[in-house]
Design an enzyme around this catalytic site. Structure first.
Site, PDB file in Angstrom:
ATOM      1  N   ARG A  31       0.819  -1.217   0.000  1.00 19.47           N
ATOM      2  CA  ARG A  31       0.000   0.000   0.000  1.00 19.47           C
ATOM      3  C   ARG A  31       0.845   1.256   0.000  1.00 19.47           C
ATOM      4  NH1 ARG A  31      -5.600  -0.241   3.043  1.00 19.47           N
ATOM      5  NH2 ARG A  31      -5.574  -2.384   3.699  1.00 19.47           N
ATOM      6  N   ARG A  83      -7.960  11.818  -4.682  1.00 20.18           N
ATOM      7  CA  ARG A  83      -9.116  11.179  -4.025  1.00 20.18           C
ATOM      8  C   ARG A  83     -10.218  12.180  -3.706  1.00 20.18           C
ATOM      9  NH1 ARG A  83     -12.312   8.671  -2.395  1.00 20.18           N
ATOM     10  NH2 ARG A  83     -12.094   7.335  -0.571  1.00 20.18           N
TER      11      ARG A  83
HETATM   12  O1  CP3 Z   1       0.141  -1.247  -2.438  1.00 19.51           O
HETATM   13  C1  CP3 Z   1      -0.331  -0.407  -3.225  1.00 19.51           C
HETATM   14  O2  CP3 Z   1       0.020   0.795  -3.208  1.00 19.51           O
HETATM   15  C2  CP3 Z   1      -1.299  -0.884  -4.285  1.00 19.51           C
HETATM   16  C3  CP3 Z   1      -2.678  -0.840  -3.975  1.00 19.51           C
HETATM   17  C4  CP3 Z   1      -3.336  -1.641  -2.862  1.00 19.51           C
HETATM   18  C5  CP3 Z   1      -4.519  -1.187  -2.217  1.00 19.51           C
HETATM   19  N1  CP3 Z   1      -4.965  -2.159  -1.384  1.00 19.51           N
HETATM   20  C6  CP3 Z   1      -5.136   0.134  -2.470  1.00 19.51           C
HETATM   21  C7  CP3 Z   1      -6.164   0.588  -1.523  1.00 19.51           C
HETATM   22  C8  CP3 Z   1      -3.059  -2.909  -2.325  1.00 19.51           C
HETATM   23  C9  CP3 Z   1      -1.879  -3.836  -2.600  1.00 19.51           C
HETATM   24  C10 CP3 Z   1      -4.114  -3.225  -1.416  1.00 19.51           C
HETATM   25  C11 CP3 Z   1      -4.199  -4.495  -0.680  1.00 19.51           C
HETATM   26  C12 CP3 Z   1      -5.373  -4.758   0.145  1.00 19.51           C
HETATM   27  N2  CP3 Z   1      -6.667  -4.327   0.000  1.00 19.51           N
HETATM   28  C13 CP3 Z   1      -5.342  -5.648   1.248  1.00 19.51           C
HETATM   29  C14 CP3 Z   1      -4.156  -6.435   1.715  1.00 19.51           C
HETATM   30  C15 CP3 Z   1      -3.085  -5.701   2.429  1.00 19.51           C
HETATM   31  C16 CP3 Z   1      -3.489  -4.837   3.556  1.00 19.51           C
HETATM   32  O3  CP3 Z   1      -2.832  -3.831   3.790  1.00 19.51           O
HETATM   33  O4  CP3 Z   1      -4.419  -5.169   4.310  1.00 19.51           O
HETATM   34  C17 CP3 Z   1      -6.655  -5.700   1.788  1.00 19.51           C
HETATM   35  C18 CP3 Z   1      -7.093  -6.498   2.986  1.00 19.51           C
HETATM   36  C19 CP3 Z   1      -7.474  -4.873   0.974  1.00 19.51           C
HETATM   37  C20 CP3 Z   1      -8.943  -4.644   1.117  1.00 19.51           C
HETATM   38  C21 CP3 Z   1      -9.134  -3.236   1.427  1.00 19.51           C
HETATM   39  N3  CP3 Z   1      -9.164  -2.240   0.467  1.00 19.51           N
HETATM   40  C22 CP3 Z   1      -9.194  -2.615   2.703  1.00 19.51           C
HETATM   41  C23 CP3 Z   1      -9.195  -3.348   4.033  1.00 19.51           C
HETATM   42  C24 CP3 Z   1      -9.247  -1.241   2.480  1.00 19.51           C
HETATM   43  C25 CP3 Z   1      -9.196  -0.158   3.522  1.00 19.51           C
HETATM   44  C26 CP3 Z   1     -10.481   0.420   3.894  1.00 19.51           C
HETATM   45  C27 CP3 Z   1     -10.254   1.679   4.710  1.00 19.51           C
HETATM   46  O5  CP3 Z   1     -10.985   2.628   4.458  1.00 19.51           O
HETATM   47  O6  CP3 Z   1      -9.327   1.713   5.547  1.00 19.51           O
HETATM   48  C28 CP3 Z   1      -9.238  -1.025   1.082  1.00 19.51           C
HETATM   49  C29 CP3 Z   1      -9.267   0.268   0.390  1.00 19.51           C
HETATM   50  C30 CP3 Z   1      -8.002   0.681  -0.263  1.00 19.51           C
HETATM   51  N4  CP3 Z   1      -7.227  -0.137  -1.046  1.00 19.51           N
HETATM   52  C31 CP3 Z   1      -7.414   1.976  -0.220  1.00 19.51           C
HETATM   53  C32 CP3 Z   1      -6.266   1.930  -1.027  1.00 19.51           C
HETATM   54  C33 CP3 Z   1      -5.340   3.066  -1.373  1.00 19.51           C
HETATM   55  C34 CP3 Z   1      -7.973   3.175   0.509  1.00 19.51           C
HETATM   56  C35 CP3 Z   1      -9.108   3.696  -0.297  1.00 19.51           C
HETATM   57  C36 CP3 Z   1      -9.366   5.165  -0.095  1.00 19.51           C
HETATM   58  O7  CP3 Z   1      -8.668   5.968  -0.717  1.00 19.51           O
HETATM   59  O8  CP3 Z   1     -10.284   5.470   0.673  1.00 19.51           O
END
Ligand code: CP3
Length: 356
Positions: free
Chosen positions: A34, A47
């Protein structure tokens, strides 16, 4: 074309890909799960104008987010801006990201009849926006920096698909697994077949390595993992285009890392709950290891960060095959300066250890 300038470095000779192949490197490669996200001002500005899914589905914006983060942080690999859950849409479910509440999935799969509703994924149509983002990112990225493709691993996807979102006890997931095991395995097979096509499509579009995120599989015990998950993850990893490194990442699995290793992967990603030296010894030096700084350490001051980096590098002991990373995704309030300090510390300290 410039015939006089130095040849542009190619990703094939990058420290990241060499470490994935357990070849020796002059500095330890580092990237962060991330690494493109809310802790960066550039990301927050985009965003403010677009929803998260809009960013994922717009190849130009996804390219901008990916490349900006990789170049700004000076990390050794980029990871395509996307989410582990995008594949649930073509599987036939509804995916949403509600503000502040995390992912939410409509149409949960809780019994054999629900499993019948799942569709075979044809990513060339339904996930072409990810492939297009990879093509554009590969063209825009410094040619020396490898690009990582990814998705959720079968279990983590199945858990979101049964629970409908984040979960504490994974009650519905376990109810399906133990109550209707044949339906569970059918669901895992449909997910796995889709994942092979999706990840190979990312590779064909220009990704140099792929990572499977099994973020929540650590809720299971070793016997459940072995029976209900391992064969499926193994099938996905065996289906990946030969020669392309696979990173098999999970958290909370230090009780059965040997089984995670059995599922496969050129590199095993581990979290901070396990000692890196001990983890590597258990999985064997015939495989690479990725990790494992606690993401919360990035809230500490820079001296503490440096000391923790030094500690982890010492555990890796200069063996070929270590990729430095956090033990889980970076958190939204992380100071960017601390991330820059982390990357610099990994490069500097590993170079010193290499030459000493
Ligand atoms: O690594 C990178 O920069 C590439 C993009 C990436 C995202 N999510 C972008 C994202 C990657 C590799 C992930 C992985 C991901 N997504 C995981 C596994 C790793 C981890 O850190 O937990 C999981 C469980 C997810 C599912 C998911 N997507 C969650 C739990 C969330 C967070 C929700 C929150 O509001 O906290 C997301 C959303 C997400 N995925 C965001 C990003 C940048 C935030 C979205 C936003 O801008 O609001």
């Amino acid at each position: 074309m410039n015939f006089h300038g130095p040849a542009l470095a190619n990703f094939e000779s990058s420290v990241f890909l060499r470490a994935c192949r357990r070849q020796s490197v002059e500095v330890t490669p580092v990237w962060l799960m991330r690494q493109a996200g809310r802790y960066m001002k550039e990301y927050r500005e985009l965003r403010a104008k677009h929803s998260f899914l809009e960013l994922c589905k717009n190849p130009d914006l996804a390219t901008e987010v990916t490349v900006t983060a990789a170049h700004r942080l000076k990390v050794d690999a980029a990871i395509i801006f996307a989410d582990i859950l995008l594949i649930v849409e073509p599987l036939g479910l509804d995916l949403r990201f509600e503000k502040g509440a995390g992912p939410s999935i409509g149409g949960s799969i809780r019994n054999a009849a629900d499993v019948k509703r799942l569709r075979e994924v044809e990513p060339a149509e339904s996930l072409d926006y990810v492939f297009e983002a990879i093509r554009r990112t590969r063209a825009a990225l410094n040619p020396g920096i490898p690009l990582i493709g990814f998705s959720g691993a079968p279990f983590t996807l199945a858990s979101y698909m049964t629970e409908g979102g984040a979960s504490k006890h994974y009650r519905h997931t376990r109810a399906l697994m133990h109550g209707e095991p044949a339906a569970w395995h059918r669901m895992m097979e449909i997910i796995s077949r889709g994942l092979i096509k999706y990840l190979n499509g990312q590779i064909a579009a220009g990704a140099q390595a792929v990572q499977l995120f099994d973020s929540w599989v650590g809720c299971l015990g070793p016997e459940e993992y072995q029976e209900f998950v391992l064969p499926h993850t193994k099938m996905v990893i065996e289906g990946i285009t030969p020669g392309i490194p696979v990173i098999n990442f999970s958290t909370g699995t230090s009780g059965y890392l040997e089984l995670i290793r059995q599922a496969g992967g050129d590199v095993i990603g581990v979290d901070w709950r396990v000692d890196l030296a001990e983890a590597w010894k258990r999985i064997g030096y015939g495989v690479g290891i990725q990790g494992n700084l606690d993401p919360l350490i990035l809230y500490a001051d820079k001296q503490v960060i440096r000391e923790r980096v030094r500690g982890i590098l010492k555990k890796a002991a200069g063996r070929p095959g270590h990729i430095f990373n956090l033990g889980h995704g970076i958190l939204p309030e992380t100071p960017v300066d601390s991330v820059l300090a982390l990357v610099e510390a990994v490069h500097q300290i590993s170079a010193e250890q290499e030459s000493s």
